[in-house]
Scaffold this motif. Structure first.
Motif, short mmCIF file in Angstrom:
data_model
loop_
_atom_site.label_atom_id
_atom_site.label_comp_id
_atom_site.label_asym_id
_atom_site.label_seq_id
_atom_site.Cartn_x
_atom_site.Cartn_y
_atom_site.Cartn_z
N VAL A 103 0.85 -1.20 0.00
CA VAL A 103 0.00 0.00 0.00
C VAL A 103 0.88 1.24 0.00
O VAL A 103 0.63 2.20 -0.74
CB VAL A 103 -0.96 0.00 1.22
CG1 VAL A 103 -1.62 1.35 1.42
CG2 VAL A 103 -2.00 -1.10 1.07
N PHE A 104 1.94 1.21 0.80
CA PHE A 104 2.84 2.36 0.87
C PHE A 104 3.64 2.53 -0.42
O PHE A 104 3.95 3.65 -0.81
CB PHE A 104 3.77 2.25 2.08
CG PHE A 104 3.05 2.32 3.39
CD1 PHE A 104 2.23 3.41 3.70
CD2 PHE A 104 3.16 1.30 4.32
CE1 PHE A 104 1.56 3.49 4.91
CE2 PHE A 104 2.49 1.37 5.53
CZ PHE A 104 1.69 2.46 5.83
N VAL A 105 3.95 1.43 -1.07
CA VAL A 105 4.68 1.51 -2.34
C VAL A 105 3.80 2.17 -3.40
O VAL A 105 4.22 3.10 -4.09
CB VAL A 105 5.15 0.11 -2.81
CG1 VAL A 105 5.75 0.18 -4.20
CG2 VAL A 105 6.13 -0.49 -1.81
N VAL A 106 2.57 1.69 -3.52
CA VAL A 106 1.66 2.22 -4.54
C VAL A 106 1.40 3.70 -4.32
O VAL A 106 1.59 4.52 -5.23
CB VAL A 106 0.34 1.42 -4.56
CG1 VAL A 106 -0.68 2.09 -5.46
CG2 VAL A 106 0.59 -0.01 -5.01
N PRO A 134 -2.39 11.26 5.84
CA PRO A 134 -2.99 10.58 7.00
C PRO A 134 -4.09 9.58 6.61
O PRO A 134 -4.28 8.57 7.28
CB PRO A 134 -3.57 11.73 7.83
CG PRO A 134 -2.71 12.91 7.47
CD PRO A 134 -2.38 12.71 6.02
N LEU A 135 -4.77 9.84 5.49
CA LEU A 135 -5.78 8.90 5.03
C LEU A 135 -5.15 7.59 4.56
O LEU A 135 -5.74 6.52 4.71
CB LEU A 135 -6.62 9.52 3.90
CG LEU A 135 -7.40 10.77 4.23
CD1 LEU A 135 -8.15 11.27 3.01
CD2 LEU A 135 -8.34 10.54 5.40
N ALA A 162 -10.28 3.56 0.17
CA ALA A 162 -9.40 3.69 -0.99
C ALA A 162 -10.09 4.50 -2.09
O ALA A 162 -9.46 5.33 -2.75
CB ALA A 162 -8.98 2.33 -1.51
N ARG A 163 -11.37 4.24 -2.29
CA ARG A 163 -12.11 5.00 -3.29
C ARG A 163 -12.15 6.49 -2.94
O ARG A 163 -11.92 7.36 -3.78
CB ARG A 163 -13.54 4.45 -3.41
CG ARG A 163 -14.34 4.98 -4.58
CD ARG A 163 -15.45 5.98 -4.34
NE ARG A 163 -15.89 6.28 -3.04
CZ ARG A 163 -17.15 6.18 -2.62
NH1 ARG A 163 -18.07 5.69 -3.40
NH2 ARG A 163 -17.46 6.56 -1.40
N ASN A 164 -12.42 6.78 -1.68
CA ASN A 164 -12.49 8.18 -1.25
C ASN A 164 -11.14 8.87 -1.40
O ASN A 164 -11.07 10.04 -1.78
CB ASN A 164 -12.97 8.27 0.20
CG ASN A 164 -14.41 7.82 0.34
OD1 ASN A 164 -15.14 7.70 -0.64
ND2 ASN A 164 -14.81 7.54 1.57
N LEU A 165 -10.08 8.17 -1.10
CA LEU A 165 -8.74 8.72 -1.26
C LEU A 165 -8.47 9.05 -2.73
O LEU A 165 -7.96 10.12 -3.06
CB LEU A 165 -7.69 7.74 -0.73
CG LEU A 165 -6.24 8.16 -0.81
CD1 LEU A 165 -5.98 9.45 -0.05
CD2 LEU A 165 -5.34 7.04 -0.29
N MET A 166 -8.84 8.14 -3.62
CA MET A 166 -8.66 8.36 -5.06
C MET A 166 -9.45 9.58 -5.52
O MET A 166 -8.93 10.43 -6.25
CB MET A 166 -9.09 7.13 -5.84
CG MET A 166 -8.97 7.28 -7.34
SD MET A 166 -9.72 5.92 -8.26
CE MET A 166 -11.44 6.28 -8.04
N VAL A 167 -10.69 9.68 -5.10
CA VAL A 167 -11.55 10.80 -5.51
C VAL A 167 -11.03 12.11 -4.95
O VAL A 167 -10.92 13.11 -5.68
CB VAL A 167 -13.02 10.55 -5.09
CG1 VAL A 167 -13.87 11.80 -5.27
CG2 VAL A 167 -13.60 9.38 -5.87
N CYS A 168 -10.68 12.14 -3.68
CA CYS A 168 -10.16 13.38 -3.07
C CYS A 168 -8.87 13.83 -3.75
O CYS A 168 -8.70 15.02 -4.04
CB CYS A 168 -9.92 13.19 -1.57
SG CYS A 168 -11.44 13.09 -0.62
N TYR A 169 -7.98 12.90 -4.00
CA TYR A 169 -6.72 13.24 -4.67
C TYR A 169 -7.01 13.81 -6.06
O TYR A 169 -6.46 14.85 -6.43
CB TYR A 169 -5.82 12.01 -4.79
CG TYR A 169 -4.57 12.30 -5.58
CD1 TYR A 169 -3.46 12.86 -4.96
CD2 TYR A 169 -4.51 12.05 -6.95
CE1 TYR A 169 -2.32 13.16 -5.69
CE2 TYR A 169 -3.38 12.35 -7.68
CZ TYR A 169 -2.30 12.91 -7.05
OH TYR A 169 -1.17 13.22 -7.78
#
Length: 179
Positions: A103-106, A134-135, A162-169
């Motif tokens: 997860v940290f690599v990606v 932090p997310l 993960a979806r929310n992180l992708m959308v926020c980014y």
């Protein structure tokens, strides 16, 4: 012109062999290529008649968050996929605890390319996306506590992180590119 035909052919080949790529644990690479550099550069080329290193770097930064969503999904399905002898990337790693560190690599690669993009464009607002880190850590902790076969709501709760992180980014990078 020929570049558009080549890009379309590459996309077509990826679509046609996606199932085979998935069986070899390469679905993330296929989706990353198709929805990252291929899509971004293809649209850019059609609009401008040329390719761009900046667009390539941006496409990799953005698509790493999509790959992150896929990776989280395969992490959540790890035990079931192992029993079914699926060959996802996470299953190929073979150890859920080691795969969890992926997860940290990606996401780290996503942020590395964001940093490179910010320097290339001299747009340091893009670095504000690091505020989402932090997310990533929270999602990692949620993934550590998940056991396959539990409540469906627990599965979706973690997947939606993960979806929310992708959308926020994606929203943030779009907003900061407008500045």
């Amino acid at each position: 012109g020929l570049p558009v035909i080549i890009l379309a052919m590459i996309g077509g080949i990826i679509a046609l062999i996606y199932a085979k790529l998935s069986q070899r644990g390469l679905s993330e690479l296929a989706v990353g290529t198709a929805f990252g550099p291929l899509l971004f550069e293809g649209v850019y080329f059609v609009m401008t008649g040329r390719f761009s290193w900046t667009v390539l770097v941006m496409s990799i930064a953005v698509v790493m968050f999509t790959i992150g969503l896929m990776y989280v999904h395969t992490l959540l399905d790890f035990e079931g996929d192992m029993c079914a002898h699926k060959k996802t990337l996470v299953c190929r790693i073979g150890n859920k605890n080691i795969a969890l560190k992926g997860v940290f690599v990606v996401y780290g690669l996503g942020y590395l390319f964001t940093l490179i993009l910010a320097v290339m464009l001299k747009n340091y607002y893009l670095l504000l996306t690091f505020g989402l880190l932090p997310l990533v850590f929270r999602m990692y902790n949620y993934l550590k506590t998940y056991t396959c076969g539990g409540e469906v709501s627990e599965f979706y709760f973690r997947l939606l992180q993960a979806r929310n992180l992708m959308v926020c980014y994606s929203l943030l990078i779009t907003l900061f590119l407008l500045f």
